[in-house]
Scaffold this motif. Structure first.
Motif, PDB file in Angstrom:
ATOM      1  N   PHE A 242       5.038  -6.171   4.664  1.00 31.25           N
ATOM      2  CA  PHE A 242       5.453  -4.787   4.859  1.00 31.25           C
ATOM      3  C   PHE A 242       6.966  -4.692   4.701  1.00 31.25           C
ATOM      4  CE2 PHE A 242       6.653  -0.949   7.093  1.00 31.25           C
ATOM      5  CZ  PHE A 242       5.686  -0.058   6.652  1.00 31.25           C
ATOM      6  N   ASP A 243       7.370  -3.808   3.798  1.00 30.43           N
ATOM      7  CA  ASP A 243       8.789  -3.593   3.515  1.00 30.43           C
ATOM      8  C   ASP A 243       9.123  -2.153   3.864  1.00 30.43           C
ATOM      9  OD1 ASP A 243      11.312  -3.138   2.479  1.00 30.43           O
ATOM     10  OD2 ASP A 243      10.924  -4.094   0.553  1.00 30.43           O
ATOM     11  N   GLN A 244       9.984  -1.939   4.884  1.00 27.26           N
ATOM     12  CA  GLN A 244      10.233  -0.584   5.344  1.00 27.26           C
ATOM     13  C   GLN A 244      11.000   0.258   4.326  1.00 27.26           C
ATOM     14  OE1 GLN A 244      12.531  -1.769   8.929  1.00 27.26           O
ATOM     15  NE2 GLN A 244      14.088  -0.344   8.204  1.00 27.26           N
ATOM     16  N   ALA A 245      11.533  -0.362   3.288  1.00 27.47           N
ATOM     17  CA  ALA A 245      12.257   0.387   2.258  1.00 27.47           C
ATOM     18  C   ALA A 245      11.400   0.662   1.032  1.00 27.47           C
ATOM     19  CB  ALA A 245      13.506  -0.379   1.837  1.00 27.47           C
ATOM     20  N   ALA A 246      10.161   0.100   0.983  1.00 31.08           N
ATOM     21  CA  ALA A 246       9.314   0.266  -0.205  1.00 31.08           C
ATOM     22  C   ALA A 246       8.552   1.578  -0.159  1.00 31.08           C
ATOM     23  CB  ALA A 246       8.343  -0.905  -0.314  1.00 31.08           C
ATOM     24  N   THR A 247       7.984   1.983  -1.309  1.00 33.19           N
ATOM     25  CA  THR A 247       7.294   3.272  -1.400  1.00 33.19           C
ATOM     26  C   THR A 247       5.920   3.190  -2.045  1.00 33.19           C
ATOM     27  OG1 THR A 247       8.378   3.717  -3.514  1.00 33.19           O
ATOM     28  CG2 THR A 247       9.448   4.574  -1.527  1.00 33.19           C
ATOM     29  N   GLN A 248       5.413   2.012  -2.398  1.00 32.54           N
ATOM     30  CA  GLN A 248       4.133   1.952  -3.095  1.00 32.54           C
ATOM     31  C   GLN A 248       3.024   1.539  -2.150  1.00 32.54           C
ATOM     32  OE1 GLN A 248       4.135  -1.135  -6.094  1.00 32.54           O
ATOM     33  NE2 GLN A 248       5.821  -2.167  -5.084  1.00 32.54           N
ATOM     34  N   GLY A 249       1.773   1.737  -2.598  1.00 36.36           N
ATOM     35  CA  GLY A 249       0.625   1.380  -1.774  1.00 36.36           C
ATOM     36  C   GLY A 249      -0.668   1.705  -2.472  1.00 36.36           C
ATOM     37  N   ALA A 250      -1.758   1.530  -1.749  1.00 41.75           N
ATOM     38  CA  ALA A 250      -3.090   1.803  -2.301  1.00 41.75           C
ATOM     39  C   ALA A 250      -3.958   2.401  -1.226  1.00 41.75           C
ATOM     40  CB  ALA A 250      -3.710   0.511  -2.830  1.00 41.75           C
TER      41      ALA A 250
ATOM     42  N   PHE B 242       0.027 -10.637   9.698  1.00 42.15           N
ATOM     43  CA  PHE B 242       1.027 -10.057  10.591  1.00 42.15           C
ATOM     44  C   PHE B 242       2.197  -9.485   9.814  1.00 42.15           C
ATOM     45  CE2 PHE B 242       4.920 -10.420  13.116  1.00 42.15           C
ATOM     46  CZ  PHE B 242       4.586  -9.592  14.179  1.00 42.15           C
ATOM     47  N   ASP B 243       2.644 -10.190   8.781  1.00 42.75           N
ATOM     48  CA  ASP B 243       3.790  -9.703   8.010  1.00 42.75           C
ATOM     49  C   ASP B 243       3.464  -8.437   7.232  1.00 42.75           C
ATOM     50  OD1 ASP B 243       5.577 -11.611   8.855  1.00 42.75           O
ATOM     51  OD2 ASP B 243       5.148 -13.000   7.221  1.00 42.75           O
ATOM     52  N   GLY B 244       2.179  -8.135   7.091  1.00 42.52           N
ATOM     53  CA  GLY B 244       1.790  -6.912   6.408  1.00 42.52           C
ATOM     54  C   GLY B 244       1.561  -5.732   7.337  1.00 42.52           C
ATOM     55  N   LEU B 245       1.648  -5.961   8.649  1.00 41.65           N
ATOM     56  CA  LEU B 245       1.456  -4.871   9.603  1.00 41.65           C
ATOM     57  C   LEU B 245       2.710  -3.992   9.657  1.00 41.65           C
ATOM     58  CD1 LEU B 245      -0.365  -6.847  12.435  1.00 41.65           C
ATOM     59  CD2 LEU B 245      -1.338  -4.971  11.075  1.00 41.65           C
ATOM     60  N   PRO B 246       2.537  -2.690   9.873  1.00 42.12           N
ATOM     61  CA  PRO B 246       3.694  -1.782   9.880  1.00 42.12           C
ATOM     62  C   PRO B 246       4.728  -2.168  10.928  1.00 42.12           C
ATOM     63  CG  PRO B 246       1.660  -0.537   9.741  1.00 42.12           C
ATOM     64  CD  PRO B 246       1.269  -1.968  10.012  1.00 42.12           C
TER      65      PRO B 246
ATOM     66  N   GLN C 179      -1.261   7.967  17.925  1.00 43.09           N
ATOM     67  CA  GLN C 179      -1.521   8.645  16.664  1.00 43.09           C
ATOM     68  C   GLN C 179      -1.640   7.632  15.535  1.00 43.09           C
ATOM     69  OE1 GLN C 179       1.538   8.107  17.841  1.00 43.09           O
ATOM     70  NE2 GLN C 179       3.175   8.848  16.494  1.00 43.09           N
ATOM     71  N   ALA C 180      -1.885   8.115  14.318  1.00 43.92           N
ATOM     72  CA  ALA C 180      -1.951   7.231  13.157  1.00 43.92           C
ATOM     73  C   ALA C 180      -0.661   6.426  13.061  1.00 43.92           C
ATOM     74  CB  ALA C 180      -2.172   8.049  11.884  1.00 43.92           C
ATOM     75  N   VAL C 181      -0.792   5.154  12.731  1.00 43.18           N
ATOM     76  CA  VAL C 181       0.377   4.288  12.654  1.00 43.18           C
ATOM     77  C   VAL C 181       1.172   4.571  11.389  1.00 43.18           C
ATOM     78  CG1 VAL C 181       1.116   1.891  12.367  1.00 43.18           C
ATOM     79  CG2 VAL C 181      -0.588   2.467  14.090  1.00 43.18           C
ATOM     80  N   ILE C 182       0.477   4.807  10.273  1.00 45.75           N
ATOM     81  CA  ILE C 182       1.163   4.942   8.992  1.00 45.75           C
ATOM     82  C   ILE C 182       0.302   5.807   8.082  1.00 45.75           C
ATOM     83  CG2 ILE C 182       0.145   2.874   7.943  1.00 45.75           C
ATOM     84  CD1 ILE C 182       3.065   2.283   6.885  1.00 45.75           C
ATOM     85  N   GLY C 183       0.853   6.231   6.968  1.00 47.80           N
ATOM     86  CA  GLY C 183       0.182   7.161   6.072  1.00 47.80           C
ATOM     87  C   GLY C 183      -1.022   6.583   5.349  1.00 47.80           C
ATOM     88  N   GLN C 184      -1.677   7.439   4.591  1.00 44.59           N
ATOM     89  CA  GLN C 184      -2.952   7.099   3.963  1.00 44.59           C
ATOM     90  C   GLN C 184      -2.817   6.122   2.803  1.00 44.59           C
ATOM     91  OE1 GLN C 184      -3.643  11.462   3.714  1.00 44.59           O
ATOM     92  NE2 GLN C 184      -5.769  10.927   4.198  1.00 44.59           N
ATOM     93  N   ASP C 185      -1.626   5.886   2.326  1.00 45.92           N
ATOM     94  CA  ASP C 185      -1.445   4.948   1.223  1.00 45.92           C
ATOM     95  C   ASP C 185      -1.407   3.492   1.669  1.00 45.92           C
ATOM     96  OD1 ASP C 185      -1.402   6.931  -0.656  1.00 45.92           O
ATOM     97  OD2 ASP C 185       0.784   7.081  -0.729  1.00 45.92           O
TER      98      ASP C 185
END
Length: 878
Positions: free
Chosen positions: A267-275, A558-562, A577-583
């Motif tokens: 998980f990279d807090q500066a990144a913007t991509q996902g699935a 663990f390294d992939g968790l928000p 609430q939801a931890v992170i967005g739908q992506d």
């Protein structure tokens, strides 16, 4: 001799008074009936006096020694136990082992009966103490094997964790060895008077580890929702059921982490991509629904040690120095758990006199009696708080069973079996055969007799000898080293060591908020969260005979968790609430809290700008009802007859949606809400699925309000077709009548607190049905404000009444810039002893929204000292 008035010579001689002998002679001349009546009355008075004196002695006997000195075997040097005027202990020692041993001793002083009941619950041995009524719980716990897993975990934890657990147990046992049962807890006196003949066993390290299983069970996530969805599908379409389980409103309520994505598994807090991963939804037969329904009934008979239901959650938030009036971070936390007595938490500090690599403890906060270390709080470098992340870590597998075999991937395979014996006080031992598949233990064996499963839940379209059973796959049944995380958090010195501790926190998965003395704030999602194969979306029980429904055997890395450090907006809010967005590429859960509390906190943080400690505390008390602004306009549009019925409606005209205890409008609105839920849903849902009125139902009804002719509005028990406005009108008039009966004919005299009351009951004896025993251990009543899904989350169950079912179990605000300016409060008090001055001495303050000073530095702790007990090493040979 003077004969002035008032001198001795002027006082006339007094009339001789009759003596005891004269009185007795007179008494003997009374009529016989009068003399017998006098004998009875005097005898009863003497019995009452003796009982009161004896009772006072028995009740006071277990009170802890808080001053002077006491010997504690195994100590390397003296340990000081410094208590303030609320009995909160701060311990000072020269080694971790000494502090752990002393913590065990002090926990046993204050809370051993609670510890003992917990360990019996987690070992499936409650029936040994409380008889047959506890058998259902014991059978369920034994089937899951909580203690068996804890025994395996003892071999996995780090040597220093095991040493701490064993030192803690030694301290508990030293206290037990020095005291008889009646000196340990008055509850043992009560139980032994009932014929138990009980003396507590020694404490063990496994007893402490097993408590983590109880935590994980009560915070397990969506397991009962899985069953409810299947049962609701029996009589309703998938679209109708979906209306009862609304999707999380990402566009309205922000998730915890609003930035970042997973890149190459990290998980990279500066990144913007996902699935995005799409869910699938299987269907279920009548036989499957029958066995699931009966399993649900068995689960409901389990005891609640932390709490259960829609109100179980928490708030926490942290602001950076730019949002703090102190210029340094502030951190707030208030876990919402069962309203129990004694409360779940016990405040405590653990301090090495000289902090070093060999003795690194300098920590204070909230502890669990029975577990060494501090669970939530701060040390000299960092502060942290917990809320339940609520990931989907359980799956129910519908299994096809034939005799001693089960079907998987087209083949019949042998069931794994073991037999255990449950001892039952006042009854015969029970032999329990526990069966398991590769997915886990068959819970349906416990909640149903096997003959019932065979007769009532045959597999549709399959051979007669093949029946359904239900297995549980759950991360907590896979051994882990969660216990390591507690002491690692206690001794963390910065973000990296904090994250290292979080990496060991396997179950229950918690949202962790963070602040440090360097000015940083952060968030980390920890925990074992399973990765499922393509056929399993985690929303419904799945077919266990199909391999595509299995877990892969891997967990979200663990390294992939928000996680986020120093986010751009300068604050972090977690409120289930939801931890992170739908992506986000990994599935955590779809059953988040709907986010009313979290968004309210975010809105207030944005509005306030810079917050002081007092303003952080005030935010914890925000009692705004999030359903108020949604539903009230519809209620005001209903045309009611002027006068009696419109009096209640009139209260809503200028209501600000707050729910203080003295609010007439809040009382009326919540009674209307309760009746609306009853009129809308109880005709179509089974009793165990009736709405509790929490955040999920806020979202469901909010959507239904926009469709006045939705079938859910129709009352299936009548010949006509009701619409939304019919139900709203009836809810308003019925609420008016109900409040007239309950409180007053004048609407202005109503108050929410008179309905919304907090009663504290002890779990073990508080529901015994024996009046004097319940009077001994229970306390109440407090009239409180707040409500379900409010920030001040004093939840209530609309299907049962208005009483508080869960509440903020504690409140704390940590001032990282000056720890001595921090504040805290517990729901009850430090003591677990009825009639001890610290049994509920914090409850009045809690109910009024007040807090206590939280001294941390040695000078502040000793300035606040009321009592000091010195624990000394026992003499050699003793």
């Amino acid at each position: 001799m003077s004969d002035q008035p008032g001198s001795p010579a002027s006082v006339p001689p007094s009339t001789p008074r009759p003596g005891i002998r004269d009185w007795w002679r007179s008494f003997l001349r009374w009529p016989r009936v009068a003399r017998i009546t006098t004998y009875v009355v005097v005898g009863l008075v003497l019995v009452l006096v003796v009982a009161l004196v004896t009772g006072a002695v028995l009740v006071r006997r277990p009170f802890p020694q808080t001053s002077g000195s006491a010997e504690l075997a195994g100590l390397g040097a003296d340990v000081e136990v410094v208590r303030d005027d609320h009995g909160i202990p701060q311990l000072y020692g020269d080694s971790v082992a000494d502090l752990m041993r002393a913590q065990g001793y002090v926990h046993a002083q204050e809370r051993f009966f609670e510890m003992d009941v917990r360990r019996h619950a987690t070992a499936g041995r409650l029936a040994e103490m409380f008889g047959e009524k506890a058998l259902d719980s014991d059978e369920m716990v034994r089937t899951m094997g909580w203690r068996r897993v804890a025994e395996q975990e003892l071999a996995l934890i780090k040597p220093e964790t095991r040493a701490a657990l064993e030192a803690y147990a030694d301290g508990v046992n030293a206290y037990l060895d020095q005291h008889s049962p009646s000196q340990i807890a008055v509850e043992y006196t009560v139980l032994n008077a009932g014929g138990l003949d009980y003396r507590p066993e020694h404490w063990t390290a496994v007893d402490s580890l097993a408590w983590l299983k109880a935590m994980a069970w009560d915070l397990r996530g969506n397991m009962t929702d899985e069953i409810d969805r299947v049962l609701a599908l029996a009589d309703h379409s998938a679209e109708q059921v979906q209306e009862l389980y609304p999707a999380y409103p990402y566009g309205e309520h922000a998730p915890i982490v609003g930035q970042g994505a997973v890149v190459d598994g990290i998980f990279d807090q500066a990144a913007t991509q996902g699935a995005t991963r799409k869910p699938q939804r299987p269907a279920y037969t009548a036989g499957a629904r029958r066995v699931l329904s009966r399993l649900q009934a068995g689960i409901e008979r389990m005891p609640t040690l932390l709490g259960r239901g829609d109100g179980i959650g928490s708030n926490s938030w942290v602001v950076d120095g730019d949002h703090s009036a102190t210029g340094e971070p502030l951190l707030a936390n208030d876990p919402h758990l069962d309203a129990s007595l004694p409360g779940v938490w016990m405040q405590m500090g653990l301090h090495c006199r000289t902090v070093s690599e060999d003795c690194p403890l300098d920590v204070a906060g909230f502890t669990f009696s029975g577990v060494p270390g501090v669970i939530i709080g701060h040390n000299a470098d960092i502060a942290w708080g917990f809320t339940n992340l609520g990931p989907d870590v359980t799956d129910l597998y519908l299994e096809r069973v034939q005799g001693d075999r089960w079907r998987y991937d087209g083949k019949l395979r042998p069931l794994r079996t073991r037999t255990e014996t449950i001892k039952v006080h006042g009854g015969d031992d029970v032999e329990l055969t526990i069966r398991s598949t590769r997915h886990g233990p068959l819970l349906s064996d416990v909640s149903d007799q096997l003959t019932d499963v065979g007769e009532e839940a045959r597999v549709d379209g399959r051979p007669d000898e093949e029946t359904y059973a239900v297995a549980l796959e759950w991360t907590a049944l896979h051994p882990s080293a969660t216990a390591d995380a507690v002491l690692e958090l206690d001794t963390a010195t910065g973000w990296d060591s904090f994250r290292a501790a979080a990496a060991d926190f396997a179950v229950p998965a918690q949202n962790l908020v963070y602040a440090d003395t360097e000015g940083h704030i952060g968030y980390q999602a920890p925990g074992r969260i399973p990765i499922r194969k393509s056929g399993n979306d985690g929303l419904l029980p799945v077919a266990g005979w199909r391999p595509e429904n299995d877990w892969t055997g891997d967990y979200v890395p663990f390294d992939g968790l928000p996680n986020v450090l120093d986010p751009e907006e300068g604050f972090i809010v977690t409120a289930n609430q939801a931890v992170i967005g739908q992506d986000y590429p990994y599935r955590l859960t779809d059953d988040w809290d709907q986010g009313y509390r979290s968004q309210r906190i975010r809105d207030l943080l944005d509005k306030e700008g810079e917050l002081s400690v007092d303003e952080m505390l005030d935010l914890q008390l925000d009692d705004r009802n999030p359903m108020g602004p949604v539903l009230t306009p519809y209620l005001l549009d209903v045309d009611l007859p002027r006068g009696y019925y419109s009096d209640g409606q009139r209260l809503l005209l200028h209501w600000d949606f707050g729910q203080p205890a003295d609010s007439a409008a809040a009382a009326y609105f919540n009674v209307v809400w309760s009746n609306l839920l009853r009129l809308t849903f109880q005709d179509e849902l089974p009793e165990d699925q009736w709405p509790d009125g929490g955040d999920r139902w806020f979202a469901a009804v909010s959507h239904l309000l926009a469709t006045p002719a939705d079938p859910w509005w129709d009352d299936a028990a009548t010949d006509r077709v009701e619409t939304r406005d019919d139900i709203l009108a009836e809810a308003l008039t019925t609420a008016r009548d109900e409040l007239t009966r309950r409180q007053d004919v004048s609407a202005d005299e109503w108050s929410w607190g008179r309905l919304h009351r907090l009663d504290l009951h002890q779990a073990a004896l508080g529901e015994s049905g024996i009046g004097p025993v319940e009077w001994l251990v229970n306390r109440g009543t407090w009239q409180v404000g707040g409500g379900s899904a409010a920030v001040d989350a004093t939840s209530w169950d609309a299907s049962e009444g208005y009483a508080v079912t869960s509440a903020p179990s504690m409140r704390m605000v940590v001032s990282v810039g000056d720890f001595d300016k921090s504040r805290w409060i517990n729901l009850t008090g430090v003591s677990g002893h009825p009639f001890d001055g610290h049994y509920t001495d914090q409850t009045d303050l809690w109910a009024d929204g007040d807090t206590l000073p939280w001294p941390f530095t040695p000078s502040a702790v000793h300035d606040a000292a009321e009592d000091t007990l010195t624990l000394t090493p026992a003499e050699a040979g003793e």
